[in-house]
Design an enzyme around this catalytic site. Structure first.
Site, PDB file in Angstrom:
ATOM      1  N   LYS A  63      36.823 -23.982  25.747  1.00  0.00           N
ATOM      2  CA  LYS A  63      36.704 -22.764  24.939  1.00  0.00           C
ATOM      3  C   LYS A  63      35.779 -21.809  25.689  1.00  0.00           C
ATOM      4  O   LYS A  63      34.750 -21.351  25.161  1.00  0.00           O
ATOM      5  CB  LYS A  63      36.151 -23.140  23.541  1.00  0.00           C
ATOM      6  CG  LYS A  63      36.125 -22.026  22.534  1.00  0.00           C
ATOM      7  CD  LYS A  63      37.485 -21.639  21.993  1.00  0.00           C
ATOM      8  CE  LYS A  63      37.391 -20.404  21.106  1.00  0.00           C
ATOM      9  NZ  LYS A  63      38.717 -19.866  20.723  1.00  0.00           N
ATOM     10  N   ASP A  89      37.452 -35.211  19.177  1.00  0.00           N
ATOM     11  CA  ASP A  89      37.523 -35.794  17.831  1.00  0.00           C
ATOM     12  C   ASP A  89      38.650 -35.122  17.051  1.00  0.00           C
ATOM     13  O   ASP A  89      39.484 -35.782  16.432  1.00  0.00           O
ATOM     14  CB  ASP A  89      36.183 -35.591  17.111  1.00  0.00           C
ATOM     15  CG  ASP A  89      36.227 -36.152  15.699  1.00  0.00           C
ATOM     16  OD1 ASP A  89      36.734 -37.274  15.539  1.00  0.00           O
ATOM     17  OD2 ASP A  89      35.778 -35.462  14.761  1.00  0.00           O
ATOM     18  N   ASP A 124      41.993 -24.053  20.956  1.00  0.00           N
ATOM     19  CA  ASP A 124      42.782 -23.619  19.789  1.00  0.00           C
ATOM     20  C   ASP A 124      44.264 -23.522  20.159  1.00  0.00           C
ATOM     21  O   ASP A 124      45.149 -23.935  19.398  1.00  0.00           O
ATOM     22  CB  ASP A 124      42.243 -22.308  19.203  1.00  0.00           C
ATOM     23  CG  ASP A 124      41.969 -21.234  20.236  1.00  0.00           C
ATOM     24  OD1 ASP A 124      42.027 -21.524  21.452  1.00  0.00           O
ATOM     25  OD2 ASP A 124      41.693 -20.079  19.839  1.00  0.00           O
ATOM     26  N   ASP A 162      42.786 -36.602  16.254  1.00  0.00           N
ATOM     27  CA  ASP A 162      43.360 -36.793  14.919  1.00  0.00           C
ATOM     28  C   ASP A 162      44.679 -36.019  14.806  1.00  0.00           C
ATOM     29  O   ASP A 162      45.622 -36.479  14.165  1.00  0.00           O
ATOM     30  CB  ASP A 162      42.395 -36.316  13.826  1.00  0.00           C
ATOM     31  CG  ASP A 162      41.553 -37.464  13.267  1.00  0.00           C
ATOM     32  OD1 ASP A 162      41.244 -38.391  14.049  1.00  0.00           O
ATOM     33  OD2 ASP A 162      41.212 -37.433  12.079  1.00  0.00           O
ATOM     34  N   TYR A 199      27.541 -33.902  18.987  1.00  0.00           N
ATOM     35  CA  TYR A 199      27.268 -35.158  18.296  1.00  0.00           C
ATOM     36  C   TYR A 199      25.858 -35.666  18.573  1.00  0.00           C
ATOM     37  O   TYR A 199      25.257 -36.315  17.728  1.00  0.00           O
ATOM     38  CB  TYR A 199      28.269 -36.237  18.736  1.00  0.00           C
ATOM     39  CG  TYR A 199      29.579 -36.237  17.981  1.00  0.00           C
ATOM     40  CD1 TYR A 199      30.395 -35.123  17.952  1.00  0.00           C
ATOM     41  CD2 TYR A 199      29.999 -37.369  17.297  1.00  0.00           C
ATOM     42  CE1 TYR A 199      31.599 -35.131  17.263  1.00  0.00           C
ATOM     43  CE2 TYR A 199      31.194 -37.391  16.609  1.00  0.00           C
ATOM     44  CZ  TYR A 199      31.992 -36.266  16.595  1.00  0.00           C
ATOM     45  OH  TYR A 199      33.174 -36.287  15.911  1.00  0.00           O
TER      46      TYR A 199
HETATM   47  C1  IPM Z   1      36.336 -40.976  15.689  1.00  0.00           C
HETATM   48  C2  IPM Z   1      35.689 -40.889  14.337  1.00  0.00           C
HETATM   49  C3  IPM Z   1      34.183 -40.820  14.523  1.00  0.00           C
HETATM   50  C4  IPM Z   1      33.864 -39.592  15.356  1.00  0.00           C
HETATM   51  C5  IPM Z   1      33.394 -40.804  13.188  1.00  0.00           C
HETATM   52  C6  IPM Z   1      33.683 -42.039  12.360  1.00  0.00           C
HETATM   53  C7  IPM Z   1      31.926 -40.627  13.401  1.00  0.00           C
HETATM   54  O1  IPM Z   1      36.178 -39.789  13.632  1.00  0.00           O
HETATM   55  O2  IPM Z   1      36.060 -41.952  16.410  1.00  0.00           O
HETATM   56  O3  IPM Z   1      37.092 -40.068  16.028  1.00  0.00           O
HETATM   57  O4  IPM Z   1      33.737 -38.485  14.802  1.00  0.00           O
HETATM   58  O5  IPM Z   1      33.739 -39.729  16.566  1.00  0.00           O
HETATM   59 MG    MG Z   2      37.667 -38.746  14.601  1.00  0.00          MG
END
Ligand code: IPM
Ligand code: MG
Length: 367
Positions: free
Chosen positions: A196, A252, A228, A256, A146
């Site tokens: 990884k 990240d 993975d 999710d 990032y």
């Molecule tokens: C998160 C989001 C952010 C990230 C985006 C909005 C840049 O997906 O906080 O997980 O990738 O960190």
């Molecule tokens: Mg995210």
């Protein structure tokens, strides 16, 4: 009376409507405790770019610098709308990442929690969920891909190319690992290290540093899992995880997926913690522009992020617990927002603001 200054950055899309519900909850906490919350709203994100010409305006920067804590709604627009903003001012690159860097909130805690009684929210089968889902993902938040050097251009063969660097120094790795170990020590004394190292040198260094740091936590068992394989394991046997620690990009993606196994990203609050009390709190999900303004978004992630603020920034552990309990009570009474009340699920669908009102009711009943 303790006074706290809270920066309220509602953000884009569903941000303002879920923030409103969080603020309702904070007002109840304020009423019945010896605290005063000075809540100051400020523009941040795509909306700020259109109204102020900057997605992270100078006045907002000053506010987050001096605030005792920051709560932030999701930011960003859909793909088409985003393209109207210059790439470097798009709210993710122009506001969110700069704020993470500015406050140096290197430790991102993302709880992934669903009690057994709410197993019907999850796409996983009851036998997979077992006693419920209860883990915390600890994500490094200010390093790695990032924030590494980025370069695009034309290479010697005349082809467009891109180069992005994944860089960590040992101190950055050490800092986040300490956070993971400490959390593990306070929970089940098991730390899942997600990496990884079969491909990435960054993971090899990460694991070397981990071996050093681990000597300070002899009571914590370390379990190494490739990222993975961890993705599969989250679906097949989530109960094996408690505290998971990982670098930025892995965190990240897996967080999710954490929302996915719960049944909704709307159940994903988070705390972003730095040094010397610097912190901000945000839902882990995006701004869902497609449902913005419809009063159907789930405010759980925003209210949960505020509960984390009460605990981590203000030391109000019991009230934080009460907020979580109030939200669970709303679910237990059979209600939820649209994301979790699909037809035939037996869940009564309520709107964003009614969810907030019900949380407030349970919270008041629970004083
Ligand atoms: C998160 C989001 C952010 C990230 C985006 C909005 C840049 O997906 O906080 O997980 O990738 O960190
Ligand atoms: Mg995210």
């Amino acid at each position: 009376m303790t006074k706290y200054k809270i920066a309220i950055l509602a953000g884009d899309g569903i941000g303002p409507e879920i923030m409103k519900e969080g603020v309702k909850v904070l007002k109840v906490i304020e009423e019945r405790n010896d605290v005063e919350f000075e809540m100051i709203e400020a523009p941040f994100g795509a909306g700020a770019w259109f109204s102020e010409g900057s997605s992270f305006p100078e006045a907002t920067k000053r506010l987050v610098d001096e605030a005792d804590a920051v709560v932030k709604g999701p930011i960003g627009l859909n793909h088409e709308e985003s393209k109207k903003i210059p790439v470097d001012q798009q709210p993710e690159r122009g506001a969110l990442l700069p704020m993470r860097k500015r406050l140096n909130t290197y430790a991102n805690f993302r709880p992934v929690y669903l009690p057994k009684s709410l197993g019907h929210f999850s796409p996983l089968k009851p036998e997979v969920i077992g006693d419920g889902i209860d883990m915390i993902m600890v994500r490094e938040l200010v390093g790695g891909l990032y924030f590494g050097e980025k370069e695009t251009g034309i290479n010697e063969s005349g082809k467009r190319y891109v180069r992005e660097v994944l860089e960590y120094d040992e101190d950055q790795i050490k800092n986040i690992l300490h956070q993971g170990f400490k959390l593990a020590q306070n929970r089940k004394k098991v730390l899942h290290n997600i990496h990884k190292s079969n491909v990435l040198k960054s993971s090899v260094l990460w694991n070397e540093v981990l071996d050093d740091v681990a000597t300070e936590y002899p009571d914590v068992e370390v379990v190494h899992t490739l990222v993975d394989a961890a993705a599969t394991a989250l679906c097949l046997n989530p109960g094996q995880f408690d505290v998971m620690v990982m670098e930025n990009m892995f965190g990240d993606i897996l967080s999710d997926q954490g929302g996915g196994i719960l049944g909704s990203l709307g159940l994903m609050p988070s705390a972003c913690l730095g040094e010397n009390g610097k912190a901000y709190y945000e839902p882990s999900h995006g701004s869902a522009p497609d449902i913005a303004g419809k009063n159907i978004a789930n405010p759980y992630s925003m209210i949960g992020s505020m509960a984390m603020m009460l605990e981590y920034s203000f030391g109000m552990v019991e009230e934080a617990r009460n907020v979580w309990d109030a939200m669970q009570s709303v679910f237990a009474a059979g209600y939820s927002t649209a994301d979790l009340s699909k037809p035939g699920s037996g869940v009564n669908m309520i709107s964003t603001d009614v969810f907030g009102d019900k949380v407030v009711e349970h919270l008041r009943a629970n004083a």
